[in-house]
Design a protein around this motif. Structure first.
Motif, PDB file in Angstrom:
ATOM      1  N   ARG A 178       0.820  -1.208   0.000  1.00  0.00           N
ATOM      2  CA  ARG A 178       0.000   0.000   0.000  1.00  0.00           C
ATOM      3  C   ARG A 178       0.851   1.252   0.000  1.00  0.00           C
ATOM      4  NH1 ARG A 178      -4.362  -0.012   4.527  1.00  0.00           N
ATOM      5  NH2 ARG A 178      -5.392   1.301   3.022  1.00  0.00           N
ATOM      6  N   LEU A 212       5.709   0.996  -4.336  1.00  0.00           N
ATOM      7  CA  LEU A 212       5.465   0.133  -5.487  1.00  0.00           C
ATOM      8  C   LEU A 212       6.396  -1.056  -5.429  1.00  0.00           C
ATOM      9  CD1 LEU A 212       5.143   2.812  -8.269  1.00  0.00           C
ATOM     10  CD2 LEU A 212       3.308   1.481  -7.214  1.00  0.00           C
ATOM     11  N   LEU A 250      -4.184  -2.368 -11.538  1.00  0.00           N
ATOM     12  CA  LEU A 250      -3.259  -2.470 -10.410  1.00  0.00           C
ATOM     13  C   LEU A 250      -3.714  -1.621  -9.221  1.00  0.00           C
ATOM     14  CD1 LEU A 250       0.061  -2.183 -12.428  1.00  0.00           C
ATOM     15  CD2 LEU A 250      -0.649  -4.171 -11.117  1.00  0.00           C
ATOM     16  N   ASP A 251      -4.725  -0.802  -9.443  1.00  0.00           N
ATOM     17  CA  ASP A 251      -5.241   0.098  -8.405  1.00  0.00           C
ATOM     18  C   ASP A 251      -4.123   0.973  -7.828  1.00  0.00           C
ATOM     19  OD1 ASP A 251      -7.058   1.361  -6.828  1.00  0.00           O
ATOM     20  OD2 ASP A 251      -7.108  -0.200  -5.276  1.00  0.00           O
ATOM     21  N   LEU A 252      -3.421   1.656  -8.748  1.00  0.00           N
ATOM     22  CA  LEU A 252      -2.325   2.530  -8.314  1.00  0.00           C
ATOM     23  C   LEU A 252      -2.878   3.880  -7.880  1.00  0.00           C
ATOM     24  CD1 LEU A 252       0.257   1.819 -11.145  1.00  0.00           C
ATOM     25  CD2 LEU A 252       0.062   0.732  -8.914  1.00  0.00           C
ATOM     26  N   TYR A 253      -2.212   4.492  -6.939  1.00  0.00           N
ATOM     27  CA  TYR A 253      -2.618   5.824  -6.484  1.00  0.00           C
ATOM     28  C   TYR A 253      -1.412   6.601  -5.980  1.00  0.00           C
ATOM     29  CZ  TYR A 253      -2.659   3.166  -2.092  1.00  0.00           C
ATOM     30  OH  TYR A 253      -2.327   2.348  -1.051  1.00  0.00           O
ATOM     31  N   LEU A 254      -1.625   7.896  -5.784  1.00  0.00           N
ATOM     32  CA  LEU A 254      -0.619   8.717  -5.128  1.00  0.00           C
ATOM     33  C   LEU A 254      -1.164   9.110  -3.764  1.00  0.00           C
ATOM     34  CD1 LEU A 254       0.478  11.190  -7.951  1.00  0.00           C
ATOM     35  CD2 LEU A 254       1.582   9.056  -7.260  1.00  0.00           C
ATOM     36  N   LYS A 307      -6.065   9.628  -8.085  1.00  0.00           N
ATOM     37  CA  LYS A 307      -6.350   8.341  -8.732  1.00  0.00           C
ATOM     38  C   LYS A 307      -6.397   8.490 -10.254  1.00  0.00           C
ATOM     39  CE  LYS A 307      -8.292   4.958  -7.295  1.00  0.00           C
ATOM     40  NZ  LYS A 307      -7.785   3.578  -7.264  1.00  0.00           N
TER      41      LYS A 307
END
Lengths: 387, 470
Positions: free
Chosen positions: B295, B298, B361-365, B378
């Motif tokens: 979480r 990466l 991949l459900d990537l976020y900042l 998102k």
């Protein structure tokens, strides 16, 4: 292409550099002893586990981003959305342990590197060159104590001395050689026994009488300082001198002999009559510790407030104590300068005897210098037989 | 490992090699060494076996070893980019685990051999760092351990600041000033002109010679060449640190691609290895462990692996629209091999981290708000760009030497090329002390703090900070 398995047991580069790092940690700890000695998290710990010591000089500085102002990337489980909290900031390490009062001012934003060090190591560093001053050879100086030291491991011996851990290891090793590294089928061959040798130590007798004011006038800060001092003193005595006895006396208008735990954790209230403590100390000496046989070290910590008419009596008792004891240590704790000139310290100013040692503490950082003042070698006594 | 286990592992490694070649890889041959954990962690801490000693490495070693001893983490593989390559296997791993690692390693050594960014890598670097370590040991002998350590402390604090594009030569402006005489008689022809120009010439104050002429990215090289008070051994140490950094840079530039590529390799090799059911389950568990998402950062293995698979899929079966534009189906493998040769992480993510992948991949900042870390972005483009931005200059602020004669006093002036991320000013001040130590005169750093141009300085006595007028 190849596949090799070599013997690496002599390869030690990593551990050598690790040692250098530990040396630097120890140096840094040494430089920061004044801060560390009064570190609340250590004083309040049970003193058994490894402790974390904040050190400022071992950080590896670089040009780097401010991670608190930066955006980082992460990965969710498919359901993340803007506004989700993924973590909470852990408590700032090493900071905020002091409760404000008497906290040495730290530069804002100064970061700590925390070194882990065992209590023993830390104690050794703090007390490296300290000792009980004016230690004398007493009549019963060469008190013989026999101790047992386990020195060897053998295959035969009495069952009571079975070394269980080694025995289990041997069993597993033997089974592993047959391809099944578990613990079963114990045989006589696996048994290992500890073997001891008697050793003899010679020691002088010494007793420390720790007296502390617990009256209502002793505030949080004063109590904290007195306890810090005694916390380290007890540790110092226990590390360096196996057979030193410590007597704890706490007093307000009355004095009481208390247990170590009561001494450190119980608070009282009420007025102050210091002479009561000294009288009790003299009484204890008369009953249990004949000065002919014992080195005696009374210490007293107070905030200096005393019943005015009691001061002369105190002075007399201190003189009396000094006749029987090796030194007399008095520590007065004064926070800031707003207090009236202390009655007790001004009374003691008249004392000329070199056995009388006094300190005034008005800041956490002064605990360590106080320890040094009380316990530095004075070279009056003959070389002491204490190990 | 026992003799029979070693035999079995050796057979598996041979099999893995054949499978790697069959799937189109062309790795460097690898010498595998089975080592105890302490050695594994030592090499992990030093980056290369035999590298010079420094307490910071001892600290890293201690940390890594502790977290292994407590069962918190485990290094599975360590591979050295040389030809032939060296890979280290943990002696208390099972045969299956080590076979898995070997398969992974072949992915790495294939990547080392073929990726463009490794083209200039010194493939005998282990010998080189050994020789460097010998020289530093000699300096310690000659000048004292403390003295050398003090200098290394300073140099290592700025070790990232070199120019990784040093092979791209700047285009030199070869225009020579027209006034320079080229024949003994030129001045005669110019007499007339000169008399006309004298007046204006006199009015002009001579411009200060700027040094360096253009901003310099390679701070280590510049210091080694130009810091006035250094002894030869000190210049050598700077060059050693720089040389070893240059070796590691391609690995830093291609971490995601490289780990992803090796994960593709291990998953396919192990799949074709004819494992029995229980071994296959164990392999699957290992694979999932290595590729577990996190979480808060990466996982390069997972991110790389997913992108590689996506590339293969998209070039194997292009959409109708893509076919209409001339795409030919079945080109997946070809495309992968091409990408592994020509890209680095930044271009890899920019070109192949698609909208669908960011979503999948459900990537976020996320960033810090108060005392919480909160997801703030998102949108796939912003997420992708945010990840790419954080990899610029390997995650370190981009600094250049603007002036080495600042205030006409030979003071050194660094400038942070600000791209939206603010620096840790406390650390910057402390690091400037090291720059001062090497340069010998006051050191300054211009950056942006709270939106304002700010100058942090160390003058030999104290660190100061002031806002520059815009």
């Amino acid at each position: 292409m190849s596949l090799n398995q070599q013997d690496w047991s002599l390869h030690r580069k990593g551990s050598i550099d690790q040692k250098r790092h530990m040396e630097k940690v120890r140096d840094a700890v040494k430089k920061n002893l004044a801060d560390i000695v009064s570190e609340e998290s250590i004083i309040m710990s049970d003193g058994k586990r490894a402790i974390k010591v904040p050190i400022r000089s071992l950080e590896q500085y670089r040009f780097r981003y401010d991670s608190g102002k930066q955006e980082h990337a992460g990965q969710g489980n498919g359901k993340s959305k803007v506004g989700d909290v993924i973590a909470k900031e852990p408590q700032q390490q090493g900071k905020g342990t002091g409760k404000g009062k008497g906290d040495p001012g730290e530069e804002a934003g100064d970061e700590y590197y925390e070194a882990e060090i065992s209590m023993e190591e830390l104690t050794a560093l703090i007390f490296e060159d300290l000792e009980l001053p004016n230690l004398e050879e007493k009549r019963q100086a060469e008190l013989e104590t026999e101790t047992v030291k386990f020195t060897d491991v053998r295959k035969k011996g009495p069952m009571a001395n079975l070394d269980k851990k080694r025995t289990i290891m041997e069993n597993i090793k033997r089974n592993a050689a047959k391809g099944d590294p578990t613990f079963h089928d114990i045989s006589n061959d696996d048994l290992r026994f500890k073997v001891w040798e008697p050793t003899v130590r010679y020691e002088s007798n010494a007793v420390v009488i720790a007296m502390m004011d617990v009256s209502g006038s002793m505030g949080e800060f004063e109590k904290y300082i007195a306890r810090s001092f005694y916390f380290w003193m007890v540790r110092f005595l226990r590390t360096k001198y196996q057979h030193v006895q410590i007597v704890f006396i706490s007093h307000h208008t009355e004095a009481k002999e208390v247990t170590e735990e009561e001494f450190f954790y119980r608070g009282e209230s009420g007025g102050t009559q210091v002479s009561s403590a000294y009288e009790l100390a003299l009484q204890i000496i008369a009953e249990r510790f004949n000065p002919v046989d014992w080195n005696i070290y009374p210490f007293h910590f107070s905030d200096g407030d005393n019943l005015p008419w009691d001061n002369d009596r105190c002075l007399e008792l201190v003189e009396e104590l000094m006749k029987q004891c090796n030194i007399f240590g008095y520590g007065e704790i004064r926070e800031g300068h707003y207090r009236s000139p202390s009655t007790l310290m001004s009374a003691y100013n008249k004392v000329q005897d070199p056995k009388f040692i006094s300190v005034t503490i008005s800041d956490k950082r002064e605990v360590y210098p106080a320890l040094r003042k009380f316990f530095h070698a004075r070279g009056v006594a003959t070389p002491d037989p204490i190990a | 490992m026992y003799e029979d286990e070693l035999k079995q592992l050796e057979a598996n490694i041979g099999k893995a090699w054949d499978l790697a070649v069959k799937m189109g890889l062309d790795p460097y041959p690898v010498n595998f060494e089975v080592v105890p954990a302490a050695i594994m962690y030592e090499f992990g801490a030093y980056g290369l076996p035999g590298r010079f000693s420094h307490w910071t490495r001892g600290k890293a070693y201690h940390r890594m070893k502790m977290s292994y001893d407590f069962g918190l983490s485990k290094i599975y593989e360590l591979v050295i980019n040389t030809n032939p390559s060296y890979a280290f296997l943990l002696e208390n791993n099972t045969v299956l685990e080590n076979s898995f690692v070997a398969a992974h390693v072949f992915g790495h050594t294939d990547f080392f051999k073929h990726n463009l960014y490794f083209e200039h890598t010194n493939r005998t670097m282990v010998d080189k760092v050994g020789a460097n370590a010998d020289r530093i040991r000699q300096y310690e002998y000659d000048h004292g351990l403390a003295e050398v350590e003090r200098f290394l402390d300073a140099v290592l604090s700025i070790e990232e600041h070199i120019d990784y594009n040093f092979r791209i030569k700047p285009q030199h402006n070869n225009e020579t000033p027209a006034t320079e005489p080229t024949t003994p008689y030129d001045d005669i022809w110019n007499l007339d002109k000169k008399s006309r120009n004298t007046k204006t010439n006199k009015e002009k104050t001579p411009a200060r010679r700027k040094f360096p002429k253009e901003p310099v990215k390679d701070i280590l090289l510049f210091l080694a060449e130009h810091a006035p008070g250094l002894e030869p051994w000190q210049r050598d140490i700077i060059m050693i640190v720089r040389e070893e950094m240059i070796y590691f840079i391609p690995q830093m530039q291609t971490k995601i691609m490289n780990e992803g590529w090796a994960s593709i390799a291990h998953s396919r090799i192990m799949r074709d290895m004819d494992l029995d059911n229980s071994d296959f389950m164990r392999f699957a568990a290992l694979h999932t462990g290595v590729l577990a998402p996190s979480r808060s950062n990466l996982n390069p293995y997972y991110l790389g692996y997913t992108i590689w698979q996506d590339i293969e899929k998209r070039w194997d079966s292009p959409t109708e629209e893509e076919i209409a534009h001339g795409a030919v189906p079945g080109k997946g493998k070809e495309k992968m091999l091409e990408v592994r040769e020509t890209e680095n992480d930044v271009s890899f993510l920019r070109n192949y981290l698609t909208k669908d992948l960011v979503k999948e991949l459900d990537l976020y900042l996320y960033r810090k708000e108060g005392d919480e870390w909160v997801i703030v972005e998102k949108d796939w483009r912003k997420v992708r760009d945010g990840i790419v931005a954080s990899m610029t200059n390997f995650g370190f602020p981009y600094l250049m030497i603007e002036d080495a004669d600042y205030r006409k006093n030979s003071e050194i002036y660094l400038k942070h090329y600000f791209e939206g991320q603010e620096m840790d000013l406390n650390y910057a001040g402390k690091t400037l002390q090291y720059v001062y130590q090497i340069w010998g005169r006051a050191a300054h750093l211009e950056t942006v703090s709270d939106g304002k141009r700010t100058l942090v300085s160390f003058d030999g006595e104290k660190i100061s900070q002031r806002v520059l007028d815009s």
